[in-house]
Design a protein around this motif. Structure first.
Motif, PDB file in Angstrom:
ATOM      1  N   ALA A  94       0.858  -1.192   0.000  1.00 24.30           N
ATOM      2  CA  ALA A  94       0.000   0.000   0.000  1.00 24.30           C
ATOM      3  C   ALA A  94       0.885   1.230   0.000  1.00 24.30           C
ATOM      4  N   ILE A  95       0.471   2.256  -0.716  1.00 28.17           N
ATOM      5  CA  ILE A  95       1.183   3.531  -0.747  1.00 28.17           C
ATOM      6  C   ILE A  95       0.227   4.620  -0.286  1.00 28.17           C
ATOM      7  N   GLY A  96       0.684   5.418   0.684  1.00 33.89           N
ATOM      8  CA  GLY A  96      -0.138   6.503   1.208  1.00 33.89           C
ATOM      9  C   GLY A  96       0.699   7.730   1.485  1.00 33.89           C
ATOM     10  N   THR A  97       0.082   8.896   1.537  1.00 31.71           N
ATOM     11  CA  THR A  97       0.813  10.135   1.777  1.00 31.71           C
ATOM     12  C   THR A  97       1.445  10.117   3.158  1.00 31.71           C
ATOM     13  N   GLN A  98       2.600  10.775   3.281  1.00 24.71           N
ATOM     14  CA  GLN A  98       3.329  10.739   4.546  1.00 24.71           C
ATOM     15  C   GLN A  98       2.618  11.509   5.648  1.00 24.71           C
ATOM     16  N   LEU A 101      -1.616  10.074   5.594  1.00 26.78           N
ATOM     17  CA  LEU A 101      -1.896   8.669   5.281  1.00 26.78           C
ATOM     18  C   LEU A 101      -3.081   8.511   4.330  1.00 26.78           C
ATOM     19  N   LYS A 102      -3.219   9.419   3.381  1.00 22.71           N
ATOM     20  CA  LYS A 102      -4.259   9.252   2.383  1.00 22.71           C
ATOM     21  C   LYS A 102      -3.838   8.146   1.417  1.00 22.71           C
ATOM     22  N   PRO A 103      -4.642   7.087   1.260  1.00 21.47           N
ATOM     23  CA  PRO A 103      -4.253   5.997   0.359  1.00 21.47           C
ATOM     24  C   PRO A 103      -4.125   6.476  -1.078  1.00 21.47           C
ATOM     25  N   LEU A 104      -3.098   5.974  -1.764  1.00 22.48           N
ATOM     26  CA  LEU A 104      -2.860   6.305  -3.166  1.00 22.48           C
ATOM     27  C   LEU A 104      -2.919   5.057  -4.053  1.00 22.48           C
ATOM     28  N   PHE A 105      -2.423   3.936  -3.537  1.00 21.96           N
ATOM     29  CA  PHE A 105      -2.388   2.692  -4.311  1.00 21.96           C
ATOM     30  C   PHE A 105      -2.368   1.509  -3.354  1.00 21.96           C
ATOM     31  N   PHE A 106      -2.980   0.392  -3.791  1.00 24.75           N
ATOM     32  CA  PHE A 106      -3.002  -0.830  -2.983  1.00 24.75           C
ATOM     33  C   PHE A 106      -2.948  -2.042  -3.899  1.00 24.75           C
ATOM     34  N   HIS A 107      -2.192  -3.059  -3.483  1.00 28.09           N
ATOM     35  CA  HIS A 107      -2.117  -4.307  -4.244  1.00 28.09           C
ATOM     36  C   HIS A 107      -2.107  -5.482  -3.272  1.00 28.09           C
ATOM     37  N   ARG A 108      -3.041  -6.381  -3.461  1.00 25.83           N
ATOM     38  CA  ARG A 108      -3.091  -7.631  -2.700  1.00 25.83           C
ATOM     39  C   ARG A 108      -2.873  -8.789  -3.659  1.00 25.83           C
ATOM     40  N   TYR A 115      -6.924 -21.147  -3.142  1.00 31.76           N
ATOM     41  CA  TYR A 115      -7.644 -19.876  -3.291  1.00 31.76           C
ATOM     42  C   TYR A 115      -6.657 -18.752  -3.594  1.00 31.76           C
ATOM     43  N   LYS A 116      -6.928 -17.973  -4.654  1.00 29.84           N
ATOM     44  CA  LYS A 116      -6.048 -16.882  -5.054  1.00 29.84           C
ATOM     45  C   LYS A 116      -6.820 -15.577  -5.177  1.00 29.84           C
ATOM     46  N   VAL A 117      -6.160 -14.495  -4.807  1.00 28.44           N
ATOM     47  CA  VAL A 117      -6.729 -13.148  -4.946  1.00 28.44           C
ATOM     48  C   VAL A 117      -5.656 -12.235  -5.518  1.00 28.44           C
ATOM     49  N   ASN A 118      -6.033 -11.413  -6.499  1.00 29.88           N
ATOM     50  CA  ASN A 118      -5.127 -10.402  -7.046  1.00 29.88           C
ATOM     51  C   ASN A 118      -5.946  -9.133  -7.270  1.00 29.88           C
ATOM     52  N   ASN A 119      -5.860  -8.211  -6.308  1.00 27.95           N
ATOM     53  CA  ASN A 119      -6.652  -6.983  -6.342  1.00 27.95           C
ATOM     54  C   ASN A 119      -5.734  -5.767  -6.365  1.00 27.95           C
ATOM     55  N   LYS A 120      -6.102  -4.762  -7.179  1.00 22.95           N
ATOM     56  CA  LYS A 120      -5.369  -3.508  -7.227  1.00 22.95           C
ATOM     57  C   LYS A 120      -6.358  -2.341  -7.150  1.00 22.95           C
ATOM     58  N   TYR A 121      -5.971  -1.285  -6.392  1.00 27.69           N
ATOM     59  CA  TYR A 121      -6.790  -0.077  -6.304  1.00 27.69           C
ATOM     60  C   TYR A 121      -5.916   1.146  -6.548  1.00 27.69           C
ATOM     61  N   TRP A 122      -6.421   2.079  -7.360  1.00 27.88           N
ATOM     62  CA  TRP A 122      -5.810   3.385  -7.527  1.00 27.88           C
ATOM     63  C   TRP A 122      -6.782   4.422  -6.952  1.00 27.88           C
TER      64      TRP A 122
END
Length: 273
Positions: A94-98, A101-108, A115-122
């Motif tokens: 996860a990437i967030g502002t210093q 801590l506003k989220p900028l990007f997330f990858h699971r 069972y597999k999961v591949n999720n991304k959020y911008w």
């Protein structure tokens, strides 16, 4: 379903009432780049507790589209000797502002048994929109969609660091603390419950001053649902999770802090050094 890293996610029942919740941070202060946390995870199998896995969290400095950011990392795995029973290899970024801590990007990217999961959020906080790519085992293809949100919002990794920045002195015992969380491309209005302060004895008999809170669990294949997760964090400026336990359908899972590195406010001081 993740039996290991999911312990640290503030996951709440899908039956929670959908209300407009959200608490933003004025300043993120509880951690710094270079911090690493390691945990041992134990599983209750009948009358026996077994060493089931380990979890690591880390923070690094980063740049993201012009922002001074932090890169949060989470990694969970089953112990190799148990891989033949249920192999877990989970990676979260996860990437967030210093500052806030506003989220900028997330990858699971998780593999738990078959069972597999591949999720991304911008995250676009100005437009209050999340571009999501969501894949779960059983789906024929990756789903792409836009997810609107109204208030401050967290992914499951940044939510951990958000909780560490909460000033629990502002809350009364049994008070609920609401926040918004995106899971599998859906936004849920969730909360944790402040349970007060407690002296916690670890398996090695070390005793710490802690802040205790609980969270509701998602009803599904692992959890029955209900407020069956408890978290103890250090009662200091670091607010490090020291112990987490959760009831599952076939026993209990517990995670204990094993080691730390690079804490912003120095090592956690036990009551019985």
């Amino acid at each position: 379903m993740n039996k290991y890293l999911i312990l640290f996610f503030l996951i709440v029942s899908l039956k929670t009432a959908h209300q407009a919740f959200g608490q933003c941070l004025d300043q993120s202060t509880a951690y710094q780049a270079g911090e690493e946390l390691w945990y041992d995870v134990k599983y209750n199998w009948g009358m026996i507790w077994v060493d089931a896995g380990e979890v690591m969290f880390a923070v690094e400095d980063a740049k993201w589209e012009g922002y001074d950011a932090h890169w949060f990392k989470g990694y969970g795995r089953s112990m190799p000797k148990w891989d033949w029973v249920y192999k877990v290899r989970d990676t979260f970024d996860a990437i967030g502002t210093q500052k806030q801590l506003k989220p900028l990007f997330f990858h699971r990217n998780t593999k738990e048994g078959s069972y597999k999961v591949n999720n991304k959020y911008w995250f676009d906080t100005d437009k209050k929109n999340i571009k999501a790519e969501v894949y779960n085992s059983g789906e024929e293809e990756t789903i792409q969609k836009n997810v609107p949100f109204d208030d401050c919002i967290w992914d499951v990794l940044s939510a951990i660091y958000y909780a560490r920045n909460l000033d629990f002195s502002d809350f009364k015992k049994d008070q609920k603390i609401p926040f918004n969380l995106i899971v599998n491309g859906k936004v849920y209005n969730l909360f944790v419950r402040y349970l007060g302060k407690e002296k916690l004895e670890m398996p090695d008999e070390t005793v710490y001053k802690t802040i205790k809170f609980s969270a509701l669990l998602v009803e599904g294949t692992i959890f029955d649902g209900g407020e069956d997760m408890t978290v103890w964090v250090s009662d200091d400026k670091n607010k490090i999770p020291i112990k987490v336990q959760a009831k599952i359908q076939v026993g209990w899972v517990k995670a204990f802090l094993k080691s730390t590195k690079g804490l912003k406010y120095g090592d956690i001081t036990p009551l019985n050094p």
